[in-house]
Enzyme design. Structure first.
Site, short mmCIF file in Angstrom:
data_model
loop_
_atom_site.label_atom_id
_atom_site.label_comp_id
_atom_site.label_asym_id
_atom_site.label_seq_id
_atom_site.Cartn_x
_atom_site.Cartn_y
_atom_site.Cartn_z
N ASP A 11 62.27 12.75 18.08
CA ASP A 11 63.58 13.14 18.59
C ASP A 11 64.60 12.02 18.32
OD1 ASP A 11 65.58 14.33 20.18
OD2 ASP A 11 64.83 13.36 21.99
N ASP A 13 68.27 11.78 20.02
CA ASP A 13 69.01 11.38 21.23
C ASP A 13 68.05 10.96 22.34
OD1 ASP A 13 71.43 12.08 20.01
OD2 ASP A 13 71.24 14.15 20.66
MG LIG Z 1 66.36 13.64 23.36
#
Ligand SMILES: [Mg+2]
Length: 180
Positions: A11, A13
């Protein structure tokens, strides 16, 4: 017979970049008179929801205003340890790494900002290893490293979720966790 490579989805963010920290800095800069939630008190995936619950609609809409600002996702500060870590893992021949990120649809430049951000902070070769999807359950992999604590909401997934520890999921237990 070719050996199956172990696919790791990472991922963006909250893992490779510090969305909450940049959001808080921008919020305090743009709205100095409004109350704020210190990073260590952030709970839950969505900042705007916590601001709505804790303070009210004015503060929540201030958060949303920042998230919606064209170019905001280009300004998010990197997490150097995470970048170093995935670059190290990427050297292994038995692993295949991909960035797997969901855009915030209400920000008109979010997708391009994320691509440009990855090109700058990880390098151009990582742009080709980037999957941008509104729904991570559509993506196949062996492991997903993600700070989200409610991946189960996506339904059946084709990977093992490992939750990356950060401020907003500090209280979440009973998960496979990668501690910072
Ligand atoms: Mg995230």
């Amino acid at each position: 017979m070719t050996k199956k490579l172990f696919k790791i989805l990472v991922d963006l963010d909250g893992v490779i970049c510090n969305l909450d920290a940049t959001l808080l800095k921008t919020y305090r800069l743009k709205f100095p008179s409004l109350p704020y939630i210190p990073l260590q008190d952030r709970v839950g995936q969505c900042s705007d929801l916590q601001y709505l619950e804790k303070f009210g609609p004015k503060e929540a809409s201030a958060v949303q205003k920042i998230l919606k600002t064209p170019g905001f996702y280009r300004t998010i500060e990197p997490n150097p340890d995470a970048i170093k870590g995935i670059k190290e893992l990427n050297k292994r021949r038995d692993l295949k790494l991909y960035i797997c990120t969901s855009p915030w649809h209400r920000n008109p430049t979010c997708v391009q900002d994320k691509i440009d951000w990855i090109g700058e902070h990880l390098g151009k070769s990582w742009v080709k290893k980037t999957i941008i999807t509104p729904d991570k359950s559509l993506i196949k992999g062996d492991v997903l490293l993600d700070d989200r604590c409610d991946i189960d909401k996506l339904g059946k997934v084709d990977f093992q979720h490992v939750m990356v520890r950060c401020e907003h999921n500090e209280g979440v237990k009973n998960r496979f966790v990668l501690e910072n």
